[in-house]
Design a protein around this motif. Sequence first.
Motif, short mmCIF file in Angstrom:
data_model
loop_
_atom_site.label_atom_id
_atom_site.label_comp_id
_atom_site.label_asym_id
_atom_site.label_seq_id
_atom_site.Cartn_x
_atom_site.Cartn_y
_atom_site.Cartn_z
N ILE A 1 -74.48 -37.35 -48.04
CA ILE A 1 -75.71 -36.54 -47.91
C ILE A 1 -75.72 -35.43 -48.95
O ILE A 1 -76.75 -35.16 -49.58
CB ILE A 1 -75.83 -35.96 -46.49
N GLY A 2 -74.57 -34.77 -49.14
CA GLY A 2 -74.48 -33.70 -50.14
C GLY A 2 -74.80 -34.22 -51.54
O GLY A 2 -75.53 -33.58 -52.30
N ILE A 3 -74.24 -35.39 -51.90
CA ILE A 3 -74.51 -35.97 -53.22
C ILE A 3 -75.98 -36.35 -53.34
O ILE A 3 -76.61 -36.14 -54.37
CB ILE A 3 -73.61 -37.20 -53.44
N TYR A 4 -76.53 -36.91 -52.26
CA TYR A 4 -77.96 -37.30 -52.25
C TYR A 4 -78.86 -36.09 -52.46
O TYR A 4 -79.80 -36.13 -53.27
CB TYR A 4 -78.28 -37.99 -50.93
N LEU A 5 -78.58 -34.99 -51.74
CA LEU A 5 -79.41 -33.79 -51.88
C LEU A 5 -79.28 -33.18 -53.28
O LEU A 5 -80.27 -32.71 -53.86
CB LEU A 5 -79.02 -32.76 -50.82
N PHE A 6 -78.08 -33.19 -53.83
CA PHE A 6 -77.86 -32.66 -55.17
C PHE A 6 -78.66 -33.43 -56.21
O PHE A 6 -79.19 -32.84 -57.16
CB PHE A 6 -76.36 -32.70 -55.50
N SER A 7 -78.73 -34.75 -56.05
CA SER A 7 -79.38 -35.59 -57.07
C SER A 7 -80.85 -35.88 -56.78
O SER A 7 -81.51 -36.55 -57.57
CB SER A 7 -78.63 -36.92 -57.19
N THR B 1 -83.50 -34.13 -56.91
CA THR B 1 -84.47 -33.56 -57.85
C THR B 1 -84.19 -34.00 -59.29
O THR B 1 -84.85 -33.52 -60.21
CB THR B 1 -84.43 -32.02 -57.77
N LYS B 2 -83.23 -34.90 -59.45
CA LYS B 2 -82.86 -35.35 -60.79
C LYS B 2 -83.31 -36.79 -61.01
O LYS B 2 -83.92 -37.40 -60.14
CB LYS B 2 -81.35 -35.19 -60.98
N LYS B 3 -83.04 -37.31 -62.17
CA LYS B 3 -83.46 -38.67 -62.50
C LYS B 3 -82.77 -39.68 -61.59
O LYS B 3 -81.69 -39.42 -61.06
CB LYS B 3 -83.18 -38.98 -63.97
N LYS B 4 -83.38 -40.87 -61.46
CA LYS B 4 -82.92 -41.85 -60.48
C LYS B 4 -81.51 -42.36 -60.75
O LYS B 4 -80.80 -42.75 -59.82
CB LYS B 4 -83.90 -43.03 -60.43
N PHE B 5 -81.10 -42.36 -62.02
CA PHE B 5 -79.79 -42.92 -62.32
C PHE B 5 -78.64 -41.98 -61.93
O PHE B 5 -77.48 -42.40 -61.90
CB PHE B 5 -79.68 -43.25 -63.82
N VAL B 6 -78.97 -40.71 -61.63
CA VAL B 6 -77.92 -39.72 -61.35
C VAL B 6 -77.19 -40.06 -60.05
O VAL B 6 -75.95 -39.98 -60.00
CB VAL B 6 -78.52 -38.31 -61.29
N LEU B 7 -77.92 -40.42 -59.00
CA LEU B 7 -77.29 -40.70 -57.70
C LEU B 7 -76.31 -41.87 -57.79
O LEU B 7 -75.13 -41.70 -57.40
CB LEU B 7 -78.36 -40.97 -56.64
N PRO B 8 -76.71 -43.05 -58.29
CA PRO B 8 -75.70 -44.13 -58.39
C PRO B 8 -74.56 -43.81 -59.35
O PRO B 8 -73.42 -44.22 -59.11
CB PRO B 8 -76.52 -45.33 -58.90
N LEU B 9 -74.85 -43.05 -60.41
CA LEU B 9 -73.80 -42.68 -61.36
C LEU B 9 -72.74 -41.80 -60.68
O LEU B 9 -71.53 -42.02 -60.85
CB LEU B 9 -74.40 -41.95 -62.55
N ILE B 10 -73.18 -40.81 -59.90
CA ILE B 10 -72.24 -39.92 -59.21
C ILE B 10 -71.42 -40.70 -58.18
O ILE B 10 -70.20 -40.53 -58.07
CB ILE B 10 -72.98 -38.75 -58.54
N LEU B 11 -72.10 -41.58 -57.42
CA LEU B 11 -71.40 -42.35 -56.39
C LEU B 11 -70.34 -43.26 -57.00
O LEU B 11 -69.18 -43.29 -56.53
CB LEU B 11 -72.41 -43.19 -55.60
N PHE B 12 -70.69 -43.99 -58.04
CA PHE B 12 -69.75 -44.89 -58.69
C PHE B 12 -68.61 -44.11 -59.34
O PHE B 12 -67.43 -44.47 -59.23
CB PHE B 12 -70.47 -45.74 -59.73
N SER B 13 -68.95 -43.00 -59.99
CA SER B 13 -67.93 -42.17 -60.66
C SER B 13 -66.96 -41.57 -59.65
O SER B 13 -65.75 -41.47 -59.93
CB SER B 13 -68.59 -41.07 -61.48
N GLN C 1 -88.12 -37.39 -50.02
CA GLN C 1 -86.90 -37.04 -50.76
C GLN C 1 -86.34 -35.72 -50.27
O GLN C 1 -87.05 -34.89 -49.69
CB GLN C 1 -87.20 -36.96 -52.26
N GLY C 2 -85.06 -35.51 -50.54
CA GLY C 2 -84.42 -34.23 -50.22
C GLY C 2 -84.42 -33.96 -48.73
O GLY C 2 -84.31 -34.86 -47.89
N PHE C 3 -84.57 -32.69 -48.37
CA PHE C 3 -84.56 -32.30 -46.97
C PHE C 3 -85.76 -32.81 -46.20
O PHE C 3 -85.78 -32.79 -44.96
CB PHE C 3 -84.50 -30.76 -46.86
N GLU C 4 -86.80 -33.25 -46.92
CA GLU C 4 -87.97 -33.81 -46.26
C GLU C 4 -87.67 -35.18 -45.66
O GLU C 4 -88.41 -35.66 -44.80
CB GLU C 4 -89.13 -33.94 -47.26
#
Length: 398
Positions: free
Chosen positions: A133-139, A141-153, A76-79
């Motif tokens: 990539i920016g949205i992925y890195l931001f989310s 460390t957060k819960k799994k639903f945050v990434l798809p929620l941000i992308l769809f929104s 996850q993240g930069f790894e």
Amino acid sequence: MKDNKYRLYFVDAMRAWAILMMLQGHFVDGLLDNAYRDNSNLAFSIWQYFRGITAPVFFTVSGFIFTYLLVRGDQQGFENPRVKKGIRRGLQLLLFGYILRLNLFGLLKGEIYSTFYLVDVLHCIGLSILGIIGIYLFSSTKKKFVLPLILFSTTIILFVLEPQYKFMDHIYLPDMLANYFTKANGSVFTIFPWFGYATFGAFLSLIFTRFKDSRYLYPVAITTAFTTGFGLILYSSIFVNYLAQTTGLQLFAELFKNNYLFIRLGNVLVVFGVFMTLRRFMLNSTVLKIGSSTLSIYMSHFVILYGSLTGLGFYAFLHHSLSPYIVIPGALFFMIACVYSALKYEDNKVVIKSKAWELAQQFTANADPWITFSYRLIKDTLFKVKVTIIKLFRLVKN
């Protein structure tokens, strides 16, 4: 062909279809005589409608493929090694976008033409990859639903607010930056709203990743794609009009007048549905190779049609001057030429890059004495000029 149960071959086939549609679309649109552009003609109207689907499909598929690969691993993240690869890819697309708009004759005269700063597909896809990539890195460390929620929104917000920002000219920005946000200077694409299709593709890829092992993945995905797609095509404008009348907001009224973004999103979903339905027939190695060579095909078409680097392309000599009887077979031959040249390059890419590197090294080695001589000559000349000026000022002072 190596079998990979996690590879979505229908997406590669979609990308191949999109790049072929783009080739014929650019050729016909650039060379067809204006006298034949008749919207009352059924054939021309159908062609124009399907041409409008190409870019939304291409952006959506690009976001889908990149994100599908990005989230596949456990890191996850930069790894995640895909982050660095994605950053390189995004910057590479931006670089290629500008290279294709260079004009060598202008450079020889010491000029960079204003068209160099215009934004096109490669710029927007490169920037979209960096944005995902920016949205992925931001989310990460957060819960799994945050990434798809941000992308769809992001998709919904960009599409709904499009009437508010599409007429902004951003005169407070330098043209090179403003061209990413406005078409006022001649840019073909802008990052908004097209980033919205890339984020929607990324959102779809997360759903496929989540349910990739489900036995009901394709039946449910196909049904949902067709239902939602036709729903957006047929009823999104009605729904937007209902919101405009209910809320009284001018934003929805303006959106209703030109609701092309959601309609095109519906087209994209229908195309997804068709390709998923026919996925078993899309394992042809040539088709898949075309789908994985879209960058080379795009660059070859830019050189042949628009005369990238030289300005000597079909567009310069035959712009809006041909009849359908010439344009249609010409488009077919153009597609074949671009695909053939790009695939030949892909087959010999390693050898070509190796030879190019050798030539560059040889040129550097042969030019080194001349560079050293030129440097010394310039240095000595500047010193003599400096001494002459000093003597001249002393003479004037005396």
